[in-house]
Design an enzyme around this catalytic site. Structure first.
Site, PDB file in Angstrom:
ATOM      1  N   PHE A 153      17.210  -5.605 -32.556  1.00  0.00           N
ATOM      2  CA  PHE A 153      18.289  -6.446 -32.022  1.00  0.00           C
ATOM      3  C   PHE A 153      19.092  -5.750 -30.934  1.00  0.00           C
ATOM      4  CE2 PHE A 153      17.291  -8.092 -36.182  1.00  0.00           C
ATOM      5  CZ  PHE A 153      17.302  -9.466 -35.984  1.00  0.00           C
ATOM      6  N   LEU A 154      18.598  -4.595 -30.437  1.00  0.00           N
ATOM      7  CA  LEU A 154      19.407  -3.856 -29.453  1.00  0.00           C
ATOM      8  C   LEU A 154      19.645  -4.677 -28.181  1.00  0.00           C
ATOM      9  CD1 LEU A 154      17.410  -2.851 -26.960  1.00  0.00           C
ATOM     10  CD2 LEU A 154      16.711  -1.163 -28.626  1.00  0.00           C
ATOM     11  N   GLU A 156      20.113  -4.344 -24.130  1.00  0.00           N
ATOM     12  CA  GLU A 156      19.956  -3.406 -23.011  1.00  0.00           C
ATOM     13  C   GLU A 156      21.342  -3.114 -22.445  1.00  0.00           C
ATOM     14  OE1 GLU A 156      16.999  -4.830 -20.265  1.00  0.00           O
ATOM     15  OE2 GLU A 156      15.526  -4.954 -21.867  1.00  0.00           O
ATOM     16  N   LYS A 207      14.804 -12.978 -36.350  1.00  0.00           N
ATOM     17  CA  LYS A 207      14.903 -12.463 -34.973  1.00  0.00           C
ATOM     18  C   LYS A 207      14.958 -13.623 -33.964  1.00  0.00           C
ATOM     19  CE  LYS A 207      14.700 -10.091 -31.255  1.00  0.00           C
ATOM     20  NZ  LYS A 207      15.850  -9.388 -30.729  1.00  0.00           N
ATOM     21  N   ASN A 211      18.298 -14.848 -31.608  1.00  0.00           N
ATOM     22  CA  ASN A 211      18.283 -14.973 -30.145  1.00  0.00           C
ATOM     23  C   ASN A 211      18.496 -16.417 -29.702  1.00  0.00           C
ATOM     24  OD1 ASN A 211      18.043 -12.303 -29.690  1.00  0.00           O
ATOM     25  ND2 ASN A 211      15.967 -12.329 -28.881  1.00  0.00           N
ATOM     26  N   CYS A 263      14.300 -11.171 -23.196  1.00  0.00           N
ATOM     27  CA  CYS A 263      14.261 -11.717 -24.567  1.00  0.00           C
ATOM     28  C   CYS A 263      14.611 -13.196 -24.683  1.00  0.00           C
ATOM     29  CB  CYS A 263      15.168 -10.892 -25.460  1.00  0.00           C
ATOM     30  SG  CYS A 263      14.555  -9.213 -25.685  1.00  0.00           S
ATOM     31  N   LYS A 324      21.841  -8.363 -16.161  1.00  0.00           N
ATOM     32  CA  LYS A 324      23.207  -8.098 -16.638  1.00  0.00           C
ATOM     33  C   LYS A 324      23.551  -6.663 -16.255  1.00  0.00           C
ATOM     34  CE  LYS A 324      22.112  -6.623 -21.345  1.00  0.00           C
ATOM     35  NZ  LYS A 324      22.391  -6.797 -22.750  1.00  0.00           N
TER      36      LYS A 324
HETATM   37  P1  NAD Z   1       8.497  -3.127 -22.285  1.00  0.00           P
HETATM   38  O1  NAD Z   1       7.644  -4.011 -21.485  1.00  0.00           O
HETATM   39  O2  NAD Z   1       9.690  -2.467 -21.681  1.00  0.00           O
HETATM   40  O3  NAD Z   1       7.618  -1.964 -22.952  1.00  0.00           O
HETATM   41  C1  NAD Z   1       6.402  -2.180 -23.577  1.00  0.00           C
HETATM   42  C2  NAD Z   1       5.604  -0.889 -23.481  1.00  0.00           C
HETATM   43  O4  NAD Z   1       4.439  -1.015 -24.298  1.00  0.00           O
HETATM   44  C3  NAD Z   1       5.105  -0.597 -22.059  1.00  0.00           C
HETATM   45  O5  NAD Z   1       5.474   0.717 -21.700  1.00  0.00           O
HETATM   46  C4  NAD Z   1       3.582  -0.721 -22.174  1.00  0.00           C
HETATM   47  O6  NAD Z   1       2.876   0.137 -21.306  1.00  0.00           O
HETATM   48  C5  NAD Z   1       3.371  -0.357 -23.627  1.00  0.00           C
HETATM   49  N1  NAD Z   1       2.092  -0.810 -24.190  1.00  0.00           N
HETATM   50  C6  NAD Z   1       1.444  -1.978 -23.991  1.00  0.00           C
HETATM   51  N2  NAD Z   1       0.281  -2.000 -24.684  1.00  0.00           N
HETATM   52  C7  NAD Z   1       0.201  -0.832 -25.354  1.00  0.00           C
HETATM   53  C8  NAD Z   1      -0.746  -0.257 -26.222  1.00  0.00           C
HETATM   54  N3  NAD Z   1      -1.855  -0.921 -26.563  1.00  0.00           N
HETATM   55  N4  NAD Z   1      -0.528   0.969 -26.701  1.00  0.00           N
HETATM   56  C9  NAD Z   1       0.583   1.659 -26.355  1.00  0.00           C
HETATM   57  N5  NAD Z   1       1.532   1.173 -25.532  1.00  0.00           N
HETATM   58  C10 NAD Z   1       1.352  -0.063 -25.035  1.00  0.00           C
HETATM   59  O7  NAD Z   1       8.944  -4.018 -23.544  1.00  0.00           O
HETATM   60  P2  NAD Z   1      10.341  -3.923 -24.335  1.00  0.00           P
HETATM   61  O8  NAD Z   1      11.425  -4.552 -23.541  1.00  0.00           O
HETATM   62  O9  NAD Z   1      10.500  -2.561 -24.875  1.00  0.00           O
HETATM   63  O10 NAD Z   1      10.033  -4.925 -25.557  1.00  0.00           O
HETATM   64  C11 NAD Z   1       9.142  -4.585 -26.576  1.00  0.00           C
HETATM   65  C12 NAD Z   1       9.271  -5.623 -27.673  1.00  0.00           C
HETATM   66  O11 NAD Z   1      10.576  -5.568 -28.252  1.00  0.00           O
HETATM   67  C13 NAD Z   1       9.078  -7.064 -27.213  1.00  0.00           C
HETATM   68  O12 NAD Z   1       8.460  -7.806 -28.235  1.00  0.00           O
HETATM   69  C14 NAD Z   1      10.499  -7.559 -27.005  1.00  0.00           C
HETATM   70  O13 NAD Z   1      10.609  -8.952 -27.142  1.00  0.00           O
HETATM   71  C15 NAD Z   1      11.221  -6.850 -28.145  1.00  0.00           C
HETATM   72  N6  NAD Z   1      12.649  -6.616 -27.903  1.00  0.00           N
HETATM   73  C16 NAD Z   1      13.085  -6.221 -26.677  1.00  0.00           C
HETATM   74  C17 NAD Z   1      14.440  -5.972 -26.485  1.00  0.00           C
HETATM   75  C18 NAD Z   1      14.960  -5.575 -25.129  1.00  0.00           C
HETATM   76  O14 NAD Z   1      16.172  -5.621 -24.948  1.00  0.00           O
HETATM   77  N7  NAD Z   1      14.124  -5.158 -24.186  1.00  0.00           N
HETATM   78  C19 NAD Z   1      15.346  -6.116 -27.547  1.00  0.00           C
HETATM   79  C20 NAD Z   1      14.858  -6.485 -28.788  1.00  0.00           C
HETATM   80  C21 NAD Z   1      13.505  -6.726 -28.964  1.00  0.00           C
END
Ligand code: NAD
Length: 442
Positions: A153-154, A156, A207, A211, A263, A324
């Site tokens: 739930f973080l 950015e 989750k 959102n 998200c 943001k």
């Molecule tokens: P992101 O796109 O920033 O990072 C995903 C990473 O996964 C990338 O570095 C990519 O290279 C890597 N990756 C892809 N396939 C891979 C594999 N097979 N093995 C190893 N690494 C692999 O995504 P994010 O923003 O960190 O989001 C990740 C998840 O968390 C999503 O489901 C998102 O909805 C959820 N989420 C994101 C946030 C947010 O604020 N960004 C907050 C809560 C939840």
């Protein structure tokens, strides 16, 4: 404890840094070899306050390592977190390709029993699907894999703080032994009473529901702000009156140019898509999404109202490109749609952001002669016909508005976040246009 984390994006890197910060040993794997190479050298592609320092500190203490070697990562620990991306597919559902690629990799390399925790946002039912996939894949091996859901739930821009001091941690788990393991893991971070245990389906839905609720609050206040504009009412006062009711509150009740980021837009659409698979029509979620799409055009329509729909020969300064403040994430940023619309209407745009220019450039069409970027907010406004403030970075609030007035061709400001002081700007001679601040619109 030792743990492996798949994905070094916003969630994977923050999860890795924070768990290592409290004393766990973390191996973080990413398929992006370039990213891993940089991380090993202490270079971090994304901007998130405090993250870099925390990563460096724990690398130095040898509690945090990065790799792109599958064998090494999978054999590192028996507790694996999946934090890879789940972007929107063309039909609006969640694209789970990366999640299932990780599942395949683990199934190939596995040599001991594992607990796999899904932190990526995945549609309800995914955890159970992965559980049965492993049961099928491992049926001839004397090995077991247990799946748990631990959605993240973080926010950015405040990710470290949110991870270290969460309001709550949701864990969807079916087995007592896994529950105890995750209690142990989190015990270094938070007190047990912050953890809400439930079944996997409910955790996954929590989750999306959270959102969707926040997105709906934003679309709701945007709708009221638009009505306020037509009426000539003042959304600031309406918001104050509404938010003072404790049942309503003030959070996520700030009008703007629509929610963006990686998200809310995709998660609302993925929940709609999931509901439809049961033949259920989620009317409220659809409305949330529809209002948001329209809201992303609101600033452009205000500009057209003042300057007409042929903007050829005009120049607009745009401050704020990330979706943001305090992040360089430009995914679904309202600035993308605004700048494309301005360029399509013939206007030149000069754009500035404290952190997100490089990311933004990659998301925009190459060789667009009508779009330039500047190194400072002051350079950005030189000779512009109006200033558009799209993101509420604090450095924009402390600007020298006398200088801005002299640098602009006409003293007009569009404030997509209602965060500038309207009265002050008007007293300095600006024409000011916010969202739902129609009472004073000229
Ligand atoms: P992101 O796109 O920033 O990072 C995903 C990473 O996964 C990338 O570095 C990519 O290279 C890597 N990756 C892809 N396939 C891979 C594999 N097979 N093995 C190893 N690494 C692999 O995504 P994010 O923003 O960190 O989001 C990740 C998840 O968390 C999503 O489901 C998102 O909805 C959820 N989420 C994101 C946030 C947010 O604020 N960004 C907050 C809560 C939840």
């Amino acid at each position: 404890m030792k743990l492996t984390i798949f994905g070094s994006g916003y969630v994977g890197l923050v999860t890795s840094a924070c768990f290592s910060e409290v004393g766990h040993e973390v191996c973080c794997i990413d398929i992006d070899q370039n990213k891993v190479k940089k991380l090993k050298q202490g270079k971090i592609d994304i901007y998130e306050p405090e993250l870099r320092e925390m990563v460096l500190r724990n690398q130095k203490k040898q509690r945090l390592e990065f790799t792109s070697n599958l064998k090494q990562a999978i054999n590192f620990s028996s507790l694996i977190f999946i934090c890879v991306g789940t972007p929107e597919s063309t039909e609006g559902s969640a694209d789970l390709t990366s999640v299932f690629n990780v599942v395949d990799s683990i199934a190939k390399e596995i040599k001991e029993n594992k607990v796999i925790v899904i932190k990526s946002t995945v549609p309800p039912g995914t955890g159970l699907e992965i559980q049965s996939l492993f049961e099928h894949k491992l049926k001839n091996k004397n090995l077991s894999v247990q799946i748990a859901s631990n959605p993240e739930f973080l926010r950015e821009g405040r990710a470290i703080n949110d991870f270290m001091e969460p309001d709550r941690v949701i864990i969807g788990v079916e087995q007592k032994s896994v529950k105890n393991k995750l209690l142990d893991l989190y015990s270094l971070l938070i007190s047990d009473d912050k953890i809400i245990f439930m079944d996997m389906l409910s955790a996954e839905l929590t989750k999306y529901a959270s959102n969707a609720m926040l997105a709906t609050k934003i679309s709701f206040i945007n709708e009221i702000a638009n009505i306020s504009d037509f009426l000539g009412a003042d959304i600031d006062l309406v918001r104050k009156g509404m938010g003072s009711d404790k049942r309503i509150g003030f959070s996520f009740m700030n009008p703007g140019s629509g929610y963006g980021g990686s998200c809310f837009p995709k998660d609302v659409k993925a929940l709609i898509s999931k509901a439809q698979t049961f033949g259920y029509n989620p009317r409220l979620l659809r409305a949330t999404d529809l209002v948001n799409r329209a809201q992303k055009k609101i600033i452009f329509s205000k500009i057209v109202k003042i300057f007409g729909d042929n903007l050829t020969g005009l120049k607009f300064a745009v401050w704020g490109l990330s979706f943001k403040p305090e992040t360089d994430d430009i995914r679904e940023s309202p600035s993308i749609e605004l700048i494309k619309s301005l360029n399509r209407a013939g206007a030149t745009v000069s754009a500035y952001d404290p952190k997100a220019i490089n990311q933004f450039k990659q998301a925009m069409p190459k060789n667009q002669p009508l779009l330039t970027y500047t190194e400072s907010k002051d350079l950005c406004i030189e000779g512009a016909d109006a200033l558009v403030v799209m993101t509420e970075w604090s450095e924009f609030q402390v600007s020298d508005f006398n200088f801005i007035k002299s640098a602009l061709k006409t003293p007009i400001i569009f404030d997509a976040r209602n965060f500038l002081e309207e009265e002050t700007l008007r007293s300095l001679g600006f024409r000011y246009f916010g969202i739902g601040r129609g009472r004073n619109a000229q």
